[in-house]
Design a protein around this motif. Structure first.
Motif, PDB file in Angstrom:
ATOM      1  N   SER A  91       0.839  -1.189   0.000  1.00 17.63           N
ATOM      2  CA  SER A  91       0.000   0.000   0.000  1.00 17.63           C
ATOM      3  C   SER A  91       0.880   1.246   0.000  1.00 17.63           C
ATOM      4  O   SER A  91       2.064   1.206   0.346  1.00 17.63           O
ATOM      5  N   ALA A  92       0.300   2.342  -0.417  1.00 14.84           N
ATOM      6  CA  ALA A  92       1.037   3.597  -0.477  1.00 14.84           C
ATOM      7  C   ALA A  92       1.505   4.010   0.909  1.00 14.84           C
ATOM      8  O   ALA A  92       0.853   3.734   1.918  1.00 14.84           O
ATOM      9  N   VAL A  93       2.665   4.659   0.973  1.00 17.46           N
ATOM     10  CA  VAL A  93       3.185   5.168   2.231  1.00 17.46           C
ATOM     11  C   VAL A  93       3.264   6.677   2.152  1.00 17.46           C
ATOM     12  O   VAL A  93       3.277   7.275   1.080  1.00 17.46           O
ATOM     13  N   SER A  94       3.332   7.296   3.308  1.00 16.24           N
ATOM     14  CA  SER A  94       3.379   8.749   3.371  1.00 16.24           C
ATOM     15  C   SER A  94       4.707   9.267   2.830  1.00 16.24           C
ATOM     16  O   SER A  94       5.781   8.728   3.130  1.00 16.24           O
ATOM     17  N   VAL A  95       4.650  10.298   2.012  1.00 14.24           N
ATOM     18  CA  VAL A  95       5.833  10.937   1.448  1.00 14.24           C
ATOM     19  C   VAL A  95       5.847  12.394   1.904  1.00 14.24           C
ATOM     20  O   VAL A  95       4.807  13.064   1.871  1.00 14.24           O
ATOM     21  N   PRO A  96       6.986  12.909   2.343  1.00 13.20           N
ATOM     22  CA  PRO A  96       7.022  14.308   2.799  1.00 13.20           C
ATOM     23  C   PRO A  96       6.541  15.271   1.717  1.00 13.20           C
ATOM     24  O   PRO A  96       6.791  15.060   0.522  1.00 13.20           O
ATOM     25  N   ASN A  97       5.867  16.320   2.150  1.00 16.37           N
ATOM     26  CA  ASN A  97       5.414  17.339   1.204  1.00 16.37           C
ATOM     27  C   ASN A  97       6.566  18.187   0.687  1.00 16.37           C
ATOM     28  O   ASN A  97       6.536  18.681  -0.435  1.00 16.37           O
ATOM     29  N   ASP A  98       7.590  18.368   1.516  1.00 15.60           N
ATOM     30  CA  ASP A  98       8.709  19.242   1.170  1.00 15.60           C
ATOM     31  C   ASP A  98       9.954  18.392   0.920  1.00 15.60           C
ATOM     32  O   ASP A  98      10.472  17.749   1.839  1.00 15.60           O
ATOM     33  N   LEU A  99      10.438  18.371  -0.317  1.00 18.56           N
ATOM     34  CA  LEU A  99      11.609  17.575  -0.670  1.00 18.56           C
ATOM     35  C   LEU A  99      12.874  18.427  -0.789  1.00 18.56           C
ATOM     36  O   LEU A  99      13.922  17.940  -1.193  1.00 18.56           O
ATOM     37  N   ALA A 100      12.797  19.688  -0.398  1.00 14.81           N
ATOM     38  CA  ALA A 100      13.888  20.621  -0.678  1.00 14.81           C
ATOM     39  C   ALA A 100      15.136  20.373   0.160  1.00 14.81           C
ATOM     40  O   ALA A 100      16.253  20.622  -0.289  1.00 14.81           O
ATOM     41  N   ALA A 101      14.999  19.890   1.380  1.00 14.25           N
ATOM     42  CA  ALA A 101      16.136  19.851   2.304  1.00 14.25           C
ATOM     43  C   ALA A 101      17.220  18.864   1.869  1.00 14.25           C
ATOM     44  O   ALA A 101      18.403  19.083   2.133  1.00 14.25           O
ATOM     45  N   PHE A 102      16.846  17.784   1.215  1.00 12.64           N
ATOM     46  CA  PHE A 102      17.805  16.741   0.847  1.00 12.64           C
ATOM     47  C   PHE A 102      18.407  17.061  -0.523  1.00 12.64           C
ATOM     48  O   PHE A 102      17.720  17.020  -1.537  1.00 12.64           O
ATOM     49  N   TRP A 103      19.715  17.391  -0.535  1.00 13.93           N
ATOM     50  CA  TRP A 103      20.457  17.602  -1.778  1.00 13.93           C
ATOM     51  C   TRP A 103      20.986  16.231  -2.198  1.00 13.93           C
ATOM     52  O   TRP A 103      21.919  15.699  -1.618  1.00 13.93           O
ATOM     53  N   MET A 104      20.379  15.645  -3.207  1.00 16.75           N
ATOM     54  CA  MET A 104      20.636  14.261  -3.574  1.00 16.75           C
ATOM     55  C   MET A 104      21.933  14.119  -4.371  1.00 16.75           C
ATOM     56  O   MET A 104      22.262  14.966  -5.194  1.00 16.75           O
ATOM     57  N   PRO A 105      22.674  13.036  -4.147  1.00 14.06           N
ATOM     58  CA  PRO A 105      23.938  12.827  -4.857  1.00 14.06           C
ATOM     59  C   PRO A 105      23.722  12.283  -6.263  1.00 14.06           C
ATOM     60  O   PRO A 105      22.800  11.511  -6.515  1.00 14.06           O
ATOM     61  N   PHE A 106      24.591  12.707  -7.202  1.00 17.11           N
ATOM     62  CA  PHE A 106      24.549  12.199  -8.577  1.00 17.11           C
ATOM     63  C   PHE A 106      23.117  12.123  -9.099  1.00 17.11           C
ATOM     64  O   PHE A 106      22.699  11.101  -9.665  1.00 17.11           O
ATOM     65  N   THR A 107      22.364  13.178  -8.900  1.00 17.89           N
ATOM     66  CA  THR A 107      20.943  13.201  -9.256  1.00 17.89           C
ATOM     67  C   THR A 107      20.601  14.532  -9.884  1.00 17.89           C
ATOM     68  O   THR A 107      21.103  15.578  -9.443  1.00 17.89           O
TER      69      THR A 107
END
Length: 448
Positions: free
Chosen positions: A9-25
């Motif tokens: 089943s679907a899981v909760s995903v944060p509304n704000d994705l800004a804080a995580f600076w993703m590597p090689f992405t």
């Protein structure tokens, strides 16, 4: 059909994705259309929105034994409850020595000591420091130069980036280390296209090392570092005889040879290490990823007696090598590593990879006639599929293919520019090989 034994089943995903600076992405593109993973078992991931996605990438060359292995999880949990952390400087714990012994048993004869770290990047930089230090203590302090290879990848430390040969990984970071040079890439599409296994053409690329020796002087070169198969650049198998030539030339000139087996180690090419496949024993060999099946970060360097014993001089109370990491041989990583090696042994996964190699090769080569396919390379349980780049937009077709695979075809694959890379877990079945190749064909057509 979703596997009902697992939460889908679907899981909760944060509304704000800004804080995580993703590597090689591509961060902005990702955050517009996230590829979120919430669970994994066997050959599959489960997405945050409840879809089942076949893993054609072993996560990131890591989960050779597949996902959700209860044996590994139980070992980690038990270790965390018993000994959560032990300092690796001047102290240790039994599992570190047990795991080192198990790794040495798998390694080619002559590589008898393990120095633990936490990633492939740390392993590469550790090997380079060891090489320079060894040359110094044997009275060859002028040997400070390293030789990498064009299109090589050795992690993201300053040393590994300097000897690496992927342009985009280097160009933002200035001069990096001084005194680094590069061998040419072993790839020549005109003479090697659509090759299964090691190409017949290309052993002569090793001769370029003699040119670098003549240019710089052997007395300035500490070590040569190469991947037996250049993986991150898009699967470039070593040509037949190439690695043996490198070994001969390095021995002739007193240069250390380092194999970066972070990707090729632990079964990817049908052996514990690719060195065994090619009948070449390097002076040092780096590993990571598959040692713990990706469950806990760990890396390491295997070294010969010649290197190790040279440091074991002076007062026995003095530190022989001033190098290491807070989390070297972390108890949880060692527990995961021991459990992982048990699985590889008990399920004969290295042998399985060797048996399935021709099955994957035949299946992937059937994509030769698909739109924009300009080359396919296979070796072990690995394949690289080159797509022609879009005019004036190199990498865009590959990026679109990765997204199409995930969002529209329930498959995770890796990309290197416009190359699609398949590196499935070693537990894959023949039917699943067919499923992945069918999905890849759909993806290729979707981005045509």
């Amino acid at each position: 059909m979703l596997d009902k034994s697992l939460p889908t089943s679907a899981v909760s995903v944060p509304n704000d994705l800004a804080a995580f600076w993703m590597p090689f992405t591509a961060n902005r593109a990702f955050k517009r259309a996230p590829k979120m993973l919430a669970g994994a078992k066997g050959m599959h991931y489960f997405t945050a929105d409840g879809r089942k996605v076949i893993d054609a990438a072993s996560g990131m060359w890591c989960t050779n034994a597949g996902h959700g292995r209860e044996q590994i999880a139980a070992a980690i949990a038990k270790q965390a409850a018993t000994l959560d952390y032990a300092p690796p400087f001047q102290f240790s714990h039994p599992q570190a020595f047990e795991l080192a012994s198990r790794i040495v048993e798998l390694a080619p004869d002559g590589l008898d000591h393990v120095f633990f770290c936490n990633s492939g990047s740390e392993a590469a930089d550790t090997a380079l420091k060891m090489a320079m230090a060894w040359q110094m203590i044997r009275g060859q302090g002028s040997r400070t130069r390293f030789i990498g290879r064009e299109r090589g990848y050795h992690g993201v430390g300053f040393g590994g980036t300097a000897v690496g040969g992927i342009g985009n990984n280097r160009k933002m970071f200035g001069t990096l280390l001084n005194g680094v040079d590069h061998l040419p890439s072993t790839y020549d599409r005109d003479k090697q296209a659509f090759t299964k296994g090691e190409p017949e053409y290309g052993a002569h690329f090793a001769d370029a090392l003699e040119g670098l020796v003549n240019l710089h002087g052997a007395n300035t070169i500490a070590a040569v570092i190469v991947e037996p198969m250049a993986g991150s650049t898009g699967v470039l198998p070593a040509p037949q005889g190439y690695l043996k030539k490198l070994r001969e030339i390095t021995k002739k000139h007193g240069i250390l040879l380092i194999f970066d087996e972070v990707i090729t180690g632990y079964g990817r090419l049908g052996h514990a290490f690719a060195a065994e496949r090619y009948g070449v024993v390097p002076d040092m060999l780096t590993f990571a990823k598959g040692i713990t099946n990706g469950a806990v970060p760990m890396g390491g360097v295997l070294v010969s007696d010649t290197i190790h014993d040279a440091f074991m001089t002076g007062p026995d109370y003095a530190v022989e090598l001033c190098h290491g990491y807070t989390y070297s041989a972390h108890p949880l990583a060692c527990a995961a590593g021991l459990a992982t090696l048990d699985i590889y042994r008990d399920e004969k996964l290295f042998e399985r990879a060797k048996k399935l190699e021709p099955v994957l090769a035949d299946a992937v080569m059937a994509l030769k006639g698909e739109p924009n396919v300009v080359d396919i390379r296979t070796v072990g349980l690995t394949a690289g599929i080159d797509l022609a780049p879009r005019p004036d937009a190199p990498g865009q077709r590959g990026f679109e293919a990765m997204n199409s695979a995930f969002h529209d075809n329930e498959m995770m694959l890796r990309i290197a520019g416009d190359t699609l890379v398949l590196t499935p877990p070693l537990i894959i079945s023949e039917d699943q090989i067919g499923e992945i190749v069918d999905k890849v064909a759909k993806v290729i057509r979707a981005v045509a």
